[in-house]
Design a protein around this motif. Structure first.
Motif, PDB file in Angstrom:
ATOM      1  N   TRP A 125       0.897  -1.447  -0.029  1.00  0.00           N
ATOM      2  CA  TRP A 125       0.042  -0.101  -0.012  1.00  0.00           C
ATOM      3  C   TRP A 125       0.847   1.210  -0.021  1.00  0.00           C
ATOM      4  O   TRP A 125       1.731   1.368   0.873  1.00  0.00           O
ATOM      5  CB  TRP A 125      -0.892  -0.019   1.275  1.00  0.00           C
ATOM      6  CG  TRP A 125      -1.833  -1.019   1.575  1.00  0.00           C
ATOM      7  CD1 TRP A 125      -1.833  -2.184   1.994  1.00  0.00           C
ATOM      8  CD2 TRP A 125      -2.999  -1.272   0.444  1.00  0.00           C
ATOM      9  NE1 TRP A 125      -2.924  -2.907   1.942  1.00  0.00           N
ATOM     10  CE2 TRP A 125      -3.485  -2.628   1.002  1.00  0.00           C
ATOM     11  CE3 TRP A 125      -3.720  -0.587  -0.381  1.00  0.00           C
ATOM     12  CZ2 TRP A 125      -4.890  -2.893   0.392  1.00  0.00           C
ATOM     13  CZ3 TRP A 125      -4.929  -0.797  -0.761  1.00  0.00           C
ATOM     14  CH2 TRP A 125      -5.493  -2.096  -0.503  1.00  0.00           C
ATOM     15  N   ILE A 143      -7.854   0.028   6.427  1.00  0.00           N
ATOM     16  CA  ILE A 143      -7.278  -1.073   5.671  1.00  0.00           C
ATOM     17  C   ILE A 143      -6.730  -1.910   6.804  1.00  0.00           C
ATOM     18  O   ILE A 143      -5.836  -1.461   7.541  1.00  0.00           O
ATOM     19  CB  ILE A 143      -6.165  -0.495   4.608  1.00  0.00           C
ATOM     20  CG1 ILE A 143      -6.965   0.602   3.781  1.00  0.00           C
ATOM     21  CG2 ILE A 143      -5.456  -1.696   4.067  1.00  0.00           C
ATOM     22  CD1 ILE A 143      -5.639   1.244   3.117  1.00  0.00           C
ATOM     23  N   ARG A 187      -7.143   2.581  -4.437  1.00  0.00           N
ATOM     24  CA  ARG A 187      -8.039   2.207  -3.763  1.00  0.00           C
ATOM     25  C   ARG A 187      -8.709   3.591  -3.036  1.00  0.00           C
ATOM     26  O   ARG A 187      -8.083   4.149  -2.444  1.00  0.00           O
ATOM     27  CB  ARG A 187      -7.659   1.400  -2.597  1.00  0.00           C
ATOM     28  CG  ARG A 187      -8.700   0.972  -1.733  1.00  0.00           C
ATOM     29  CD  ARG A 187      -8.867  -0.139  -0.749  1.00  0.00           C
ATOM     30  NE  ARG A 187      -9.378  -0.143   0.543  1.00  0.00           N
ATOM     31  CZ  ARG A 187      -9.504  -0.984   1.356  1.00  0.00           C
ATOM     32  NH1 ARG A 187      -8.513  -2.125   1.289  1.00  0.00           N
ATOM     33  NH2 ARG A 187     -10.322  -1.000   2.564  1.00  0.00           N
ATOM     34  N   ALA A 226      -3.532   4.349  -2.201  1.00  0.00           N
ATOM     35  CA  ALA A 226      -4.634   4.430  -1.495  1.00  0.00           C
ATOM     36  C   ALA A 226      -4.954   5.696  -0.954  1.00  0.00           C
ATOM     37  O   ALA A 226      -4.055   6.414  -0.386  1.00  0.00           O
ATOM     38  CB  ALA A 226      -4.878   3.451  -0.409  1.00  0.00           C
TER      39      ALA A 226
END
Ligand SMILES: [Fe+2]
Ligand SMILES: [Fe+2]
Length: 344
Positions: free
Chosen positions: A162, A216, A208, A189
């Motif tokens: 991420w 998350i 995302r 994200a």
């Protein structure tokens, strides 16, 4: 159309607001979604009612009421030698230090003396080490080799899953695509506004989209919660990230300070933040700012991870409330000044 690019770049070069954006604003919209769509068309249709209702209002403010607020891109203001060309050169000898500031959370810190000399300035990225490692802030594009090498001392960069950050700005996300290339499994994200306005175009892989408060689960006990903080301290898309197991609030530019303190401190961070705000005027002062920051104090964070400064351990709630008070003072002072000048 870039978001108000003419007006904001005018701030960047001369810091004088200029209401010159050639945009028709439909002031009748109450729901952010149609407002966004009117301004930006199809790519923004998915911005939904979960986003704070204030967003559409602020959008109108930004475009139409520049005189009421000041936005100062930091790297223009901090050049003290008379030059207004934003530039952050990474010179030889600059290094990135790695410190664990909470259990499984690592600070990658690069100190640049040439910014705001003689005390200098730090740029910090944070690695949250779950089963799916997350990096908060990508660092400047020019700093990517430094940060990649620093990260490699903890994990292989390919393991990153991420890439998150506080708002769309070069030090927060300038190296996003370099990280996406280095970490083929990684996904960017960010909040709804940032994805719709910037990442859907800028990021090399689809992001995302995180709603306010969305978590998350990184595995390994690490859970990060995205919290919308529009225009606080700056950036329409601004947000912070809270790691629940360690109660670490990754604050982005909140509490920005000069110098190169220890990696972790329990000393006052509010006074240095007030001094930096006085000097840089980097925040987008707005009436909701104090309340937004005060709201973060409800998390009762144990660690405040600053992007530009040390990580603070102690009573994070008290520090946030104190910072909120200072911004309330600034906003009401600015409002009074505007009233005085308009009455004169
Ligand atoms: Fe920023
Ligand atoms: Fe920053």
């Amino acid at each position: 159309m870039a978001l108000n690019s003419g007006a904001l770049s005018d701030h960047g070069h001369r810091r004088k607001p200029r209401a010159d954006a050639a945009v028709e604003v439909n002031r009748s919209f109450d729901d952010p979604a149609p407002g966004f769509s009117q301004l930006f068309g199809a790519p923004l249709e998915n911005v939904g009612p979960c986003h704070p209702n204030s967003t559409a209002q602020w959008c109108a403010f930004i475009i139409d009421k520049l005189c009421s607020f000041e936005y100062t891109p930091m790297y223009c203001e901090i050049l003290l030698n008379g030059s207004l060309e934003p530039s952050v050169d990474v010179e030889e000898g600059v290094e990135t230090k790695v410190s664990e500031i909470a259990d499984g959370i690592y600070r990658l810190s690069t100190y640049v003396l040439d910014i705001a000399p003689p005390v200098g300035f730090t740029f910090n990225q944070f690695l949250v080490l779950g089963d799916e490692p997350l990096m908060f802030h990508t660092g400047l594009r020019k700093m990517f080799p430094l940060n990649r090498d620093a990260l490699s001392r903890i994990i292989s960069p390919e393991r990153l899953r991420w890439i998150a950050f506080g708002h769309f700005e070069a030090d927060e996300c300038g190296a996003m695509n370099e990280w996406l290339a280095a970490a083929p499994q990684a996904t960017p994200a960010h909040g709804q506004t940032g994805c719709m306005v910037s990442l859907n175009d800028f990021a090399d892989r689809p992001p995302r989209v995180l709603t306010d408060g969305e978590v998350i689960d990184l595995g390994g006990g690490k859970r990060v919660r995205f919290i919308d903080t529009p225009h606080t301290p700056h950036g329409w898309d601004a947000g912070v990230l809270y790691e629940e197991s360690t109660r670490t609030l990754m604050c982005g530019d909140l509490f920005t300070q000069l110098g190169n303190d220890r990696a972790v401190t329990d000393s006052d961070i509010v006074g240095p933040a007030i001094a930096a705000e006085d000097m840089f005027k980097y925040s987008c002062l707005n009436p909701g700012m104090g309340a937004t920051i005060r709201g973060l104090s409800n998390l009762a964070p144990r660690t405040l991870a600053l992007m530009h400064g040390p990580s603070f351990t102690g009573d994070g709630a008290a520090a946030l409330r104190s910072l909120a008070d200072d911004y309330d003072r600034r906003v009401s002072g600015q409002a009074s000044e505007l009233l005085r000048s308009s009455a004169a």
